[in-house]
Enzyme design. Structure first.
Site, PDB file in Angstrom:
ATOM      1  CE  LYS A  59      -4.421  -1.519   0.968  1.00 27.89           C
ATOM      2  NZ  LYS A  59      -4.261  -2.849   1.371  1.00 27.89           N
ATOM      3  CB  SER A  84      -9.180  -2.286   8.027  1.00 24.06           C
ATOM      4  OG  SER A  84      -8.098  -2.957   7.018  1.00 24.06           O
ATOM      5  CD  GLU A 210     -13.865 -12.192  -3.324  1.00 22.83           C
ATOM      6  OE1 GLU A 210     -13.887 -11.211  -3.108  1.00 22.83           O
ATOM      7  OE2 GLU A 210     -14.597 -12.447  -4.248  1.00 22.83           O
ATOM      8  N   GLY A 214     -16.122 -13.624   2.137  1.00 26.73           N
ATOM      9  CA  GLY A 214     -16.879 -12.526   1.464  1.00 26.73           C
ATOM     10  C   GLY A 214     -16.590 -12.641   0.166  1.00 26.73           C
ATOM     11  CG  ASP A 216     -17.062  -8.245  -2.157  1.00 23.01           C
ATOM     12  OD1 ASP A 216     -16.157  -9.129  -1.587  1.00 23.01           O
ATOM     13  OD2 ASP A 216     -16.766  -7.310  -2.755  1.00 23.01           O
ATOM     14  CB  SER A 310      -0.668  -8.321  -0.449  1.00 22.82           C
ATOM     15  OG  SER A 310      -1.431  -9.038   0.449  1.00 22.82           O
TER      16      SER A 310
HETATM   17  C1  LIG Z   1      -5.226  -3.779   1.305  1.00 22.00           C
HETATM   18  C2  LIG Z   1      -4.523  -4.985   1.063  1.00 22.00           C
HETATM   19  C3  LIG Z   1      -4.980  -6.158   0.203  1.00 22.00           C
HETATM   20  C4  LIG Z   1      -6.189  -5.669  -0.652  1.00 22.00           C
HETATM   21  O1  LIG Z   1      -6.007  -4.765  -1.587  1.00 22.00           O
HETATM   22  P1  LIG Z   1      -7.092  -4.166  -2.462  1.00 22.00           P
HETATM   23  O2  LIG Z   1      -6.395  -3.106  -3.285  1.00 22.00           O
HETATM   24  O3  LIG Z   1      -7.971  -3.615  -1.420  1.00 22.00           O
HETATM   25  O4  LIG Z   1      -7.570  -5.283  -3.226  1.00 22.00           O
HETATM   26  C5  LIG Z   1      -4.437  -7.273   0.214  1.00 22.00           C
HETATM   27  N1  LIG Z   1      -3.409  -7.455   1.280  1.00 22.00           N
HETATM   28  C6  LIG Z   1      -2.963  -6.707   2.105  1.00 22.00           C
HETATM   29  C7  LIG Z   1      -2.020  -6.905   2.960  1.00 22.00           C
HETATM   30  C8  LIG Z   1      -3.568  -5.284   2.254  1.00 22.00           C
HETATM   31  O5  LIG Z   1      -3.073  -4.522   2.979  1.00 22.00           O
END
Ligand SMILES: *Cc1c(COP(=O)(O)O)cnc(C)c1O
Length: 326
Positions: A59, A84, A210, A214, A216, A310
């Site tokens: 992010k 979050s 996902e 959820g 979605d 991620s």
């Molecule tokens: C935010 C996040 C996601 C999902 O990313 P999106 O762009 O909202 O789909 C996945 N893994 C981690 C660790 C995140 O912080």
């Protein structure tokens, strides 16, 4: 209600521009692999380790990129974000690096380590109840009353372009892939990764993964409209979104990726895989990609697979507790 500022869909050119703005600010994270994991899965798997990104998740890429494009007036007034956790930490750190004041709207039950890190990076934290209150409304009210710019976590072109730089780096490092597995919340990471894959590895099948609690995004892409759900109860707190972004939807819908799901138990099993074989601390949400690979491993025999890991932000007592469970 959409939160993005422009109707222009980001393109791969925007991902390239983002990579230039991020150079020297975001880490070019390592790409790791494990022979034993390859043997388990019967495929050649490379992991793009965004758990080792600044602030512990991909992010930072989107946040720094978007904030670096603020006008001088926007920079002076400041940014407000709701999250979050990982978007919060990313905005807090990126804003402080750029000298921009940051206000972060976070749920009361966000992991303590994420709240503490957000404050440590210099952001002001405003709490809300994720099951009863509307964080978008709270963020918009703060934006209005304090003149701040609202920076959403995924439904924004500069965020999507920034998130796409992780997959761009992966393809640049390892060449083309047969498939890429990407964790999905609001689908900013998935849509940015898809822009990179379409440009750099056109034959690559992109899979979003996902939480099973959820699904979605799967339903949205199947039904051709953005499906809204109640906040899913899952260990994957980075993917507890109620609906995907409109821009991600519009990027993905013309050639929808296959969306897979993973249960909490599968995510915990992959936390152990990462700790055991790759010596990596990965948060539950960060395990979605690998759990997705294992779920369809019989279809991936002998293939070259990429996985976006991620994020790695998790309270240590919680981490130890989950790893210790059997
Ligand atoms: C935010 C996040 C996601 C999902 O990313 P999106 O762009 O909202 O789909 C996945 N893994 C981690 C660790 C995140 O912080």
């Amino acid at each position: 209600m959409s939160t993005h500022l422009t109707d222009d869909l980001p393109t791969y050119e925007d991902v390239v521009a983002a990579s230039h703005r991020l150079a020297g600010h975001a880490h070019r994270t390592p790409v790791l692999s494990s022979r034993l994991v390859d043997e388990q899965l019967g495929a050649r798997v490379v992991f793009k380790c965004e758990n080792l990104q600044r602030a512990g998740a991909f992010k930072f890429r989107g946040a720094f990129h978007a904030l670096s494009r603020f006008t001088p007036e926007q920079r002076r007034a400041g940014v407000v974000a709701f999250s979050s956790g990982n978007h919060a930490q990313a905005v807090s750190l990126a804003a402080s690096l750029l000298g921009i004041p940051a206000t972060i709207v976070m749920p009361y039950d966000a992991p303590a380590a994420k709240v503490a890190a957000t404050k440590a990076y210099g952001g002001e934290v405003v709490g809300y109840d994720r099951y009863t209150e509307d964080r978008l409304a709270i963020g918009q009210e703060l934006a209005r009353s304090r003149g701040l710019t609202l920076l959403p976590p995924y439904d924004h072109p500069d965020i999507i372009a920034g998130q796409g730089t992780a997959a761009k780096e992966l393809f640049e490092e390892v060449g083309t892939l047969d498939a890429l597995f990407v964790p999905v919340g609001g689908a900013g990471l998935l849509s940015g990764s898809t822009l990179a894959a379409r440009a750099l590895s056109p034959g690559c099948r992109v899979h979003g993964v996902e939480p099973a609690a959820g699904d979605d995004v799967r339903r949205s892409l199947q039904e051709g409209r953005i499906v809204r759900i109640d906040t899913p109860e899952t260990l994957a707190d980075g993917a507890q979104t109620q609906f995907m972004g409109e821009l991600p939807f519009r990027i993905l819908a013309p050639e929808p990726p296959e969306i897979l799901t993973a249960t909490d138990a599968e995510l915990v099993a992959e936390m152990r895989t990462f700790a055991t074989y790759l010596k990596l601390v990965v948060e539950p949400t960060g395990c979605l990609g690998l759990a997705g690979v294992r779920g369809i491993a019989d279809r991936l025999r002998g293939r070259r697979i990429g996985v976006i890991v991620s994020g790695g932000n998790i309270d240590l007592p919680r981490y130890a507790d989950l790893l210790g469970q059997r």
